[in-house]
Design an enzyme around this catalytic site. Structure first.
Site, short mmCIF file in Angstrom:
data_model
loop_
_atom_site.label_atom_id
_atom_site.label_comp_id
_atom_site.label_asym_id
_atom_site.label_seq_id
_atom_site.Cartn_x
_atom_site.Cartn_y
_atom_site.Cartn_z
N LYS A 152 0.81 -1.22 0.00
CA LYS A 152 0.00 0.00 0.00
C LYS A 152 0.84 1.28 0.00
CE LYS A 152 -3.29 -2.48 2.91
NZ LYS A 152 -4.01 -2.48 4.17
N ASP B 89 -6.76 -5.86 9.69
CA ASP B 89 -8.10 -5.29 9.58
C ASP B 89 -9.18 -6.32 9.30
OD1 ASP B 89 -7.09 -5.71 7.04
OD2 ASP B 89 -7.46 -3.69 6.31
#
Length: 454
Positions: free
Chosen positions: A155, A191
């Site tokens: 990311k 997450d």
């Protein structure tokens, strides 16, 4: 109706029944390899045990901190669990400056610790003992509930000095260096685990957690006897453990080459993690907008769209010279647009390319391009979810979902359900629920469960 030219251009994004079944078969084989010790190193989906073995009952009580780091911002939450499946959440979002995303890892964690200290002081909790659940949404090997080694940055992060290190310890050390808050890192998770826990707090049938946002990943509840990497000590007292699939890496061994397009290869070639996270690069918000930009550029160069545009050369130059110009949020806005007004589509085209009045035909073509890219992403996500559901022994399985793509795209949920109807075994029942408060509440719940069991 969209003309034949654009349909032919987008055909590589439209997966056939054979391709769907073959991706499904390869995904299931890969996850099986990831669970076995003898084949784990060869598997692209690593299926790491999370060491989270207890799902919430809904009766948890107390105040817990949660920290959610997974992109260009991170969130700090104070979660008050009240029992009876009830909780209140106070939160604040803090940016991660670009220089900290690529600078020394110690500086990143010092910045996080500073924001934590400000947050607890703001809520008059700086003198209280606060257990913290740390959601760290990057590929990690869990060594215990609060120990996780970062295997690789994704990311857009590339901070040196963190890969191969225990990120829980790095956060603990940063908090200790400040010494101005009584914060204990009691659980480390990603997450997807946070999403699963958050949804399980409200619905006890939740067994799968999925994120489709900046990145894309999933976790699910597996029987301990099937998880060969799990320390035997953790198999004696519990029958299950949440497994972090790390499916974003699926395809790194060539399993997706038969469905990847030239556009996918171009996105990969220009990425900072070339040849890695190939499934993620076909499904996640960080890449979908770029895929549309590349397709739109090809369509313009071949005179298949905006044929009568007097500024075609300038249009092409803008697309060529601005890699990030077409954002994934534009896909959601365009797919939500209505015929024949195309208000959002025309606004986006004007803002990005200076074209005053896009024709209805060109708006239809652009919408179809966006639909094909988004539908393929949702189809691939549905293949993965279906593979996990079909492994789980429960007859009914609820899937907890979160992430900006899933939340904001108007049709992503229906695209996923449509494909799951074809792939989930007929004797099973499934549902999808949106995670409230994202993975943050889940991190607090893991901290609560961890505190209760110690």
């Amino acid at each position: 109706m969209v003309d034949v030219e654009i349909r032919e251009l987008m055909q590589p994004f439209v997966l056939s029944d054979y391709q769907v079944q073959e991706v499904y078969r390869r995904f299931c084989n890969e996850t099986a390899k990831g669970l076995r010790r003898s084949t784990h190193d060869q598997a692209s989906t690593k299926c790491f045990p999370t060491y989270v073995q207890d799902l919430p009952t809904g009766d948890e009580m107390g105040k817990y901190l949660a920290l959610d780091l997974g992109g260009t911002n991170f969130r700090v939450l104070l979660v008050t669990l009240k029992g009876h499946h009830d909780a209140t959440v106070e939160s604040q979002i803090y940016p991660v400056p670009k220089d900290l995303m690529t600078g020394p890892g110690v500086q990143l964690f010092d910045h996080i610790a500073e924001c934590l200290a400000k947050f607890v002081a703001k809520h008059d909790m700086d003198k209280a003992y606060l257990p913290l659940g740390f959601t760290f949404s990057f590929p990690c090997v869990q060594l215990g509930l609060k120990e996780a080694m970062l295997t690789r940055w994704t990311k857009g992060f590339s901070c040196p000095g963190v890969e191969g290190q225990d990120v829980g310890q790095m956060l603990h050390d940063a908090i200790q260096r400040r010494g101005d808050a009584e914060i204990a890192v009691v659980a480390l998770l990603n997450d997807t685990t946070g999403t699963l826990m958050s949804c399980a707090h409200r619905n006890p049938e939740c067994r799968v957690g999925v994120i489709v946002g900046t990145g894309c990943n999933a976790c699910y509840v597996e029987q301990v006897e099937n998880v060969e990497l799990l320390d035997p000590n953790f198999k004696r007292s519990r029958s299950q453990v949440i497994v972090n699939v790390e499916w974003g890496a699926f395809g790194e061994n060539g399993q997706l080459d038969f469905v990847r397009t030239d556009y996918d290869r171009e996105v990969d070639r220009k990425s900072i993690n070339r040849s890695e996270q190939l499934f993620e690069k076909m499904t996640a918000g960080m890449y979908l907008g770029e895929l549309v930009r590349l397709v739109l550029l090809r369509a313009l160069e071949r005179n298949k769209i905006f044929k009568l545009c007097p500024k075609r050369a300038a249009f092409v130059a803008v697309l060529q010279n601005n890699v990030d110009i077409f954002e994934t949020k534009h896909i959601s806005e365009i797919e939500e647009d209505s015929f024949p007004e195309f208000t959002s589509t025309r606004r986006i085209v004007k803002e990005l390319f200076g074209l005053d009045k896009a024709s209805v035909e060109d708006c239809q073509k652009l919408k179809y391009i966006c639909e094909c890219v988004a539908r393929r992403a949702a189809t691939l996500v549905a293949i993965g979810i279906s593979g996990l559901i079909n492994k789980i022994p429960d007859r009914k399985v609820v899937v907890g979902m979160d992430g900006s793509v899933y939340r904001l795209h108007p049709k992503f949920d229906s695209y996923i359900r449509e494909m799951m109807q074809k792939l989930v075994k007929p004797d099973k029942e499934f549902d999808i629920m949106l995670s409230e408060d994202g993975s943050g509440r889940g991190a607090a719940l893991v901290a609560a469960v961890a505190s209760k069991s110690t």
